[in-house]
Design an enzyme around this catalytic site. Structure first.
Site, PDB file in Angstrom:
ATOM      1  N   ALA A  65      39.225  31.258  30.654  1.00  0.00           N
ATOM      2  CA  ALA A  65      39.809  32.164  29.555  1.00  0.00           C
ATOM      3  C   ALA A  65      40.571  31.071  28.712  1.00  0.00           C
ATOM      4  O   ALA A  65      40.535  29.781  28.944  1.00  0.00           O
ATOM      5  CB  ALA A  65      40.938  33.063  30.077  1.00  0.00           C
ATOM      6  N   GLY A 109      38.228  32.790  34.314  1.00  0.00           N
ATOM      7  CA  GLY A 109      37.179  33.845  33.654  1.00  0.00           C
ATOM      8  C   GLY A 109      36.013  33.848  33.511  1.00  0.00           C
ATOM      9  O   GLY A 109      35.132  34.695  33.568  1.00  0.00           O
ATOM     10  N   GLU A 112      34.610  35.069  36.586  1.00  0.00           N
ATOM     11  CA  GLU A 112      34.760  36.346  36.817  1.00  0.00           C
ATOM     12  C   GLU A 112      33.680  37.039  35.709  1.00  0.00           C
ATOM     13  O   GLU A 112      33.360  38.192  35.986  1.00  0.00           O
ATOM     14  CB  GLU A 112      36.389  36.575  36.263  1.00  0.00           C
ATOM     15  N   GLU A 132      43.203  29.395  38.644  1.00  0.00           N
ATOM     16  CA  GLU A 132      44.508  29.948  38.063  1.00  0.00           C
ATOM     17  C   GLU A 132      45.707  29.601  38.702  1.00  0.00           C
ATOM     18  O   GLU A 132      46.661  29.450  38.132  1.00  0.00           O
ATOM     19  CB  GLU A 132      44.263  31.628  38.060  1.00  0.00           C
TER      20      GLU A 132
END
Length: 258
Positions: A65, A109, A112, A132
């Site tokens: 992300a 992300g 994911e 993360e």
């Protein structure tokens, strides 16, 4: 429609979405994920499209992300703004199959997003991870949940607690990806696979996707019961009659999606 952070194209009956923030290794900003959702909605509404491929670059599917866009946000910014839930979930709501074609890094992300797709085709240089924890947070787009379901508790726990990456070979052994493909052939093979799916009877494809997801989300008894109803219901379709007639007559079926 033109986009700022992604590229889209149609290859016969396949929709292709290419993440396109090369200077940021395709970091998943709000703007990029808004555009992914818009493109998916457009392909969902296009009757000529039967399946979708999401891919990135050879170096990175998506390296995570957008940290620069998140770092100064407060809890209330994230909560009231429904961060992630607001624009990422369209991937999981698609009725048409969505394939992730992953080369290079799929981290945080990016991993994911790939796991939100219906299955992952990995280049031989692909690397997956949930780093993360190194940022003082945890995965927030389903990483602790989907990764655990794919690879089991022990491996998912290790990866989420240490941030360790797994390469394509380990990801295939663990069940995270369906196949490994030479990097140079990844996109061609992904589009070919999507095209094969798109050529099938659309009602059958939708129901097969729903049935497999039932196995992923419910008990065995509930899943088998749902499968049985869907299996039986397909005998009300024209495509079932065409498919079985074509098999008996030793010819290629001409499905009409009815």
């Amino acid at each position: 429609m033109s986009y700022e952070y992604i590229l889209t194209e149609t290859r016969e009956n396949v929709g292709l979405i290419t993440l396109n923030r090369p200077d940021a290794l395709n970091a998943l900003s709000d703007g990029l994920m808004d555009e992914v959702g818009q493109a998916l909605t457009s392909f969902e509404q296009d009757d000529a499209i039967g399946a979708v491929v999401i891919t990135g670059s050879e170096k990175a599917f998506a390296a995570g992300a957008d940290i620069k866009g998140m770092k100064d946000r407060s809890y209330m910014d994230m909560y009231l703004g429904n961060f992630i839930g607001r624009n990422w979930e369209q991937v999981t709501r698609c009725r048409k199959p969505v394939i992730a074609a992953v080369a290079g890094y799929a981290l945080g992300g990016g991993c994911e997003l790939a796991m939100m797709c219906d299955f992952i085709l990995a280049a031989d240089n692909a690397r997956f991870g949930q780093p993360e924890i190194k940022l003082g947070i945890i995965p927030g787009a389903g990483g602790t949940q989907r990764l655990t379901r794919f690879v089991g508790k022990s491996k998912a726990m290790e990866m989420c607690l240490t941030g360790r990456m797994m390469d394509a070979q380990e990801a295939e052994r663990a069940g995270l990806v369906s196949r490994i493909i030479p990097s140079a052939d990844l996109l061609e093979e992904a589009v070919k696979t999507a095209g094969e799916i798109a050529a099938m009877s659309r009602p059958s494809v939708f129901m097969a996707k729903t049935a497999v997801n039932k196995a992923y989300e419910t008990t065995l008894a509930e899943g088998v019961a749902a499968e049985r109803i869907m299996f039986q219901s397909l005998f009300a379709t024209e495509d079932q009659k065409e498919g079985m007639s074509a098999f008996s007559e030793k010819r290629t079926a001409d499905f009409k999606n009815r």
